[in-house]
Design a protein around this motif. Structure first.
Motif, short mmCIF file in Angstrom:
data_model
loop_
_atom_site.label_atom_id
_atom_site.label_comp_id
_atom_site.label_asym_id
_atom_site.label_seq_id
_atom_site.Cartn_x
_atom_site.Cartn_y
_atom_site.Cartn_z
N VAL A 310 2.51 -0.45 -6.80
CA VAL A 310 3.49 -0.19 -5.76
C VAL A 310 4.58 -1.25 -5.90
O VAL A 310 4.28 -2.42 -6.14
CB VAL A 310 2.86 -0.27 -4.36
N ARG A 311 5.83 -0.83 -5.74
CA ARG A 311 6.93 -1.78 -5.87
C ARG A 311 8.05 -1.41 -4.92
O ARG A 311 8.21 -0.27 -4.53
CB ARG A 311 7.46 -1.82 -7.31
N THR A 312 8.80 -2.43 -4.56
CA THR A 312 9.99 -2.27 -3.73
C THR A 312 10.93 -3.42 -4.07
O THR A 312 10.59 -4.29 -4.87
CB THR A 312 9.63 -2.27 -2.24
N SER A 313 12.11 -3.41 -3.47
CA SER A 313 13.10 -4.44 -3.80
C SER A 313 13.86 -4.83 -2.54
O SER A 313 13.93 -4.08 -1.56
CB SER A 313 14.06 -3.95 -4.88
N TYR A 314 14.44 -6.03 -2.60
CA TYR A 314 15.24 -6.56 -1.51
C TYR A 314 16.51 -7.18 -2.10
O TYR A 314 16.44 -7.93 -3.07
CB TYR A 314 14.46 -7.63 -0.73
N VAL A 315 17.63 -6.84 -1.51
CA VAL A 315 18.92 -7.44 -1.86
C VAL A 315 19.26 -8.47 -0.79
O VAL A 315 18.61 -8.52 0.27
CB VAL A 315 20.00 -6.35 -1.98
N PRO A 316 20.27 -9.32 -1.01
CA PRO A 316 20.56 -10.38 -0.02
C PRO A 316 20.77 -9.88 1.40
O PRO A 316 20.41 -10.57 2.36
CB PRO A 316 21.84 -11.02 -0.59
N GLU A 317 21.34 -8.69 1.57
CA GLU A 317 21.56 -8.17 2.93
C GLU A 317 20.25 -7.84 3.64
O GLU A 317 20.23 -7.71 4.87
CB GLU A 317 22.42 -6.91 2.88
N GLU A 318 19.16 -7.71 2.89
CA GLU A 318 17.87 -7.37 3.47
C GLU A 318 16.95 -8.58 3.62
O GLU A 318 15.78 -8.42 3.95
CB GLU A 318 17.19 -6.30 2.61
N VAL A 319 17.49 -9.78 3.38
CA VAL A 319 16.74 -11.02 3.58
C VAL A 319 17.32 -11.71 4.81
O VAL A 319 18.50 -12.10 4.81
CB VAL A 319 16.83 -11.93 2.34
#
Length: 391
Positions: A310-319
């Motif tokens: 399972v994988r997902t990602s986060y960009v700076p706007e989501e931190v």
């Protein structure tokens, strides 16, 4: 109106106005500048990879047909069902033509006006339609008993054997592909969910990046392992620009990052220390960074023993800097543990240092204040006290 009451009313109006403008500014930036400043993702929130291959040689494309099993499994359902229907209809029609050709060569058709004592290769084949029906009945082993092969010609017997063997192969391949597609571990990964945002706050006296992950099924993932990759564009000292340069990000829980007891939602965290790529970031400069944090969870499905990722990602706007996750697990009066997924991605603002370096500098300052230092140049002189008082 009294002066104290008027002053309190003015203060209340000013506080409400400031909060209103703060929320309006946040809403305006999110809805107008946020959409126009969307960052390109390598991995979407649901784990799909946003990448395409160009200028692939024709010889390399042929490899996909050599590994036909994996190619069929990776196809989308609409293409897979098209191949499924085409394979069966095509084989039935092709063998229908062959049965018609056998009947035509052996002069079994009505237009040849066979004699009364004429024994056909296949009984009751009167045209192309009846040949197609006989092909269908033979391959799927329906056996209505109206049409049957006789021992008159060996060609019909050979064709019957060949179609039966080929029909078994087609059935095994296509039905196996459908079953494998349904039972792929990729579907189990859909029941593993990550929080919408990642947060940065203090945990155990350290500044950490935290992510929440939950298993929506009661069955466990055996041997689960969590890790992350930070993707960013870097320039080497030699002047080479590397796009999607990968940096390892270690995630742990309180019990370690392997063999997780994944029965309830877990909060995984990454300690932002001197070795972390987030060490030199701050709350004010976080949105100016260009990175993508990809989080992976590997495990073995308990019911099928198949591995899944399972994988997902986060960009700076989501931190979110300066937030923590709201509590999600409670205990009922009956003694059961209850998980409230309404608070799964809910965050609460907490007091947090605006950078990791500030936190460590503050700790060093406090440690120095508790320690004493010897001054080698300091000399203690003994003074003899004299008593000049006379009685």
């Amino acid at each position: 109106m009294d002066a104290p009451v008027w002053n309190m009313l003015r203060i209340l109006i000013r506080v409400l106005t400031e909060r209103m403008f703060k929320h309006l500014r946040k809403w305006f930036v999110t809805h107008f500048f946020g959409h126009s400043r969307q960052r390109a993702r390598l991995v979407s929130k649901d784990g799909r990879c946003n990448i395409e291959f160009g200028n692939v040689e024709a010889q390399s494309r042929f490899i996909f047909f050599v590994d036909i099993w994996t190619t069929v499994l990776d196809l989308k359902w609409r293409y897979k069902m098209t191949i499924f229907i085409t394979a069966f209809l095509g084989s039935w029609f092709l063998f229908g033509l062959l049965w018609y050709a056998v009947a035509y060569i052996h002069k079994d058709l009505p237009e040849f006006h066979p004699s009364v004592n004429h024994t056909p290769c296949v009984e009751n084949i009167n045209g192309l339609t009846s040949a197609f029906l006989f092909s269908l009945e033979t391959q799927v082993t329906i056996g209505y008993g109206f049409r049957c092969v006789t021992e008159q010609c060996g060609t019909a017997i050979f064709l019957l054997i060949f179609q039966s063997i080929l029909g078994v192969i087609i059935n095994s391949f296509m039905c196996g592909a459908i079953l494998a597609k349904i039972s792929r571990p990729k579907k189990r990964a859909k029941t593993i969910t990550f929080s919408k945002n990642a947060v940065i706050s203090k945990r155990g006296g350290k500044l950490c990046l935290l992510i929440r992950v939950a298993n929506l099924r009661k069955s466990l993932l055996i041997g689960s392992h969590i890790y992350g990759k930070l993707l960013k564009t870097t320039v080497t000292p030699e002047g080479e620009t590397i796009i999607l340069d990968q940096i390892n990000i270690n995630f742990v829980v309180d019990a370690g990052n392997e063999n997780l007891f994944f029965i309830s939602p877990l909060t995984i965290y990454h300690v932002i220390d001197q070795n972390s790529p987030f060490f030199h970031m701050a709350a004010e400069t976080l949105l100016q960074q260009d990175f993508e944090l990809v989080v992976f969870l590997d495990g073995t499905v308990e019911s099928t023993s198949a591995t899944c990722q399972v994988r997902t990602s986060y960009v700076p706007e989501e931190v979110l800097w300066g937030y923590r996750f709201a509590p999600i697990v409670s205990k009922t009066k009956e003694g059961k543990y209850r998980v409230d997924f309404h608070n799964f991605s809910k965050t609460v603002e907490v007091e947090t240092p605006h950078c990791a370096m500030c936190l460590y500098n503050e700790k060093d300052t406090r440690a120095r204040m508790k320690r004493g230092y010897d001054n080698p140049n300091f000399v203690l002189s003994e003074v003899n006290e004299t008593n000049d008082t006379k009685m």
